[in-house]
Enzyme design. Structure first.
Site, PDB file in Angstrom:
ATOM      1  N   GLY A   8       0.839  -1.192   0.000  1.00 54.64           N
ATOM      2  CA  GLY A   8       0.000   0.000   0.000  1.00 54.64           C
ATOM      3  C   GLY A   8       0.871   1.238   0.000  1.00 54.64           C
ATOM      4  N   GLN A  13       2.998  10.074   1.398  1.00 59.84           N
ATOM      5  CA  GLN A  13       4.284   9.414   1.585  1.00 59.84           C
ATOM      6  C   GLN A  13       5.288   9.794   0.502  1.00 59.84           C
ATOM      7  OE1 GLN A  13       2.291   5.329   2.247  1.00 59.84           O
ATOM      8  NE2 GLN A  13       4.244   5.167   3.324  1.00 59.84           N
ATOM      9  N   CYS A  62       6.317   0.083   8.048  1.00 61.07           N
ATOM     10  CA  CYS A  62       5.902   1.137   7.129  1.00 61.07           C
ATOM     11  C   CYS A  62       7.070   1.582   6.269  1.00 61.07           C
ATOM     12  CB  CYS A  62       5.360   2.329   7.919  1.00 61.07           C
ATOM     13  SG  CYS A  62       4.682   3.638   6.897  1.00 61.07           S
ATOM     14  N   LEU A  63       6.776   1.835   4.998  1.00 62.49           N
ATOM     15  CA  LEU A  63       7.805   2.334   4.096  1.00 62.49           C
ATOM     16  C   LEU A  63       8.321   3.700   4.531  1.00 62.49           C
ATOM     17  CD1 LEU A  63       6.114   1.366   0.696  1.00 62.49           C
ATOM     18  CD2 LEU A  63       7.820   0.067   1.984  1.00 62.49           C
ATOM     19  N   HIS A 104      -4.325   1.489   8.012  1.00 59.29           N
ATOM     20  CA  HIS A 104      -2.940   1.963   8.001  1.00 59.29           C
ATOM     21  C   HIS A 104      -2.741   3.025   6.921  1.00 59.29           C
ATOM     22  CE1 HIS A 104       1.537   1.144   8.320  1.00 59.29           C
ATOM     23  NE2 HIS A 104       1.460   1.774   7.159  1.00 59.29           N
ATOM     24  N   GLU A 105      -3.209   2.734   5.703  1.00 55.37           N
ATOM     25  CA  GLU A 105      -2.999   3.670   4.599  1.00 55.37           C
ATOM     26  C   GLU A 105      -3.813   4.952   4.774  1.00 55.37           C
ATOM     27  OE1 GLU A 105      -0.649   3.458   2.587  1.00 55.37           O
ATOM     28  OE2 GLU A 105      -0.112   1.405   3.108  1.00 55.37           O
ATOM     29  N   HIS A 108      -2.359   7.667   6.909  1.00 52.68           N
ATOM     30  CA  HIS A 108      -1.384   8.553   6.271  1.00 52.68           C
ATOM     31  C   HIS A 108      -2.040   9.828   5.738  1.00 52.68           C
ATOM     32  CE1 HIS A 108       2.303   6.222   6.373  1.00 52.68           C
ATOM     33  NE2 HIS A 108       1.698   5.160   5.887  1.00 52.68           N
TER      34      HIS A 108
END
Length: 201
Positions: A8, A13, A62-63, A104-105, A108
């Site tokens: 995702g 981000q 997380c990225l 989670h996404e 952001h």
């Protein structure tokens, strides 16, 4: 997202100030053995409605916060309303891991990271140290004859059977953070416990 092995990605981000997120699960993923594939979801202006007070927990990554893992509990069933890339309105009812990924996404899009959702800050760990300690405890579970105080040389002899890089061994084993002490050298994992270690996005 694909280059980093994520499942995702949200626009903020990558420094794009839009209410936009993309999610796609792939059952052939080496990073996430055992997950079910999903369609690719492209969401504009998503809104979450929580369908239960029951929660589920995962060790999330997380990225945007590389090298860390944190244990996060989130509602287990949600509905998501959003507009897709064709400007059509959609509603999804989600549960399980996919519900976690969506939450989670969407976090952001509102300036939140998973580490903001970790209730017990002792359950935020460096990935390398966590996996190393998890590996040692997994060895103790699979080989109960090992002394709890076995030295590193004894454990190195066993690493050929399940290297830290073997995600299949590490990822699919129940999450109970109470069984993980704050001391990485003294993590306790009982047989049958599954740790969900996911790098989401």
């Amino acid at each position: 997202m694909d280059e980093a092995g994520g499942i995702g990605l949200a626009a903020p981000q990558i420094a794009v100030s839009k209410q936009l997120a993309i999610i796609r699960l792939d059952d052939s993923s080496e990073r996430y053995p055992g997950i079910e594939s999903s369609p690719e979801y492209i969401m504009f202006n998503p809104v979450i409605n929580y369908l239960t007070q029951e929660t589920q927990g995962h060790w999330e990554g997380c990225l945007s916060v590389p090298g860390l893992r944190g244990y996060v509990e989130r509602p287990s069933k949600i509905a998501v309303n959003y507009i897709d890339e064709n400007l059509e309105s959609n509603t999804l009812n989600l549960d399980g891991f996919l519900a976690t990924v969506f939450q989670h996404e969407i976090d952001h899009l509102f300036g939140k990271l998973y580490i903001d959702r970790v209730f017990n800050k002792e359950l935020i760990m460096y990935e390398d140290e966590f996996l190393k300690s998890l590996h040692r405890e997994l060895a103790r579970v699979l080989h109960p004859d090992l002394n709890k105080n076995a030295n590193d040389d004894e454990f190195k002899k066993m690493q050929a059977a399940y290297e830290v890089g073997d995600a299949a061994v590490l990822i699919s084993m129940a999450s109970d953070p109470e069984l993980i002490s704050s001391s990485l050298s003294d993590i306790i994992i009982s047989p049958g416990i599954i740790l969900n270690l996911y790098l989401i996005g």
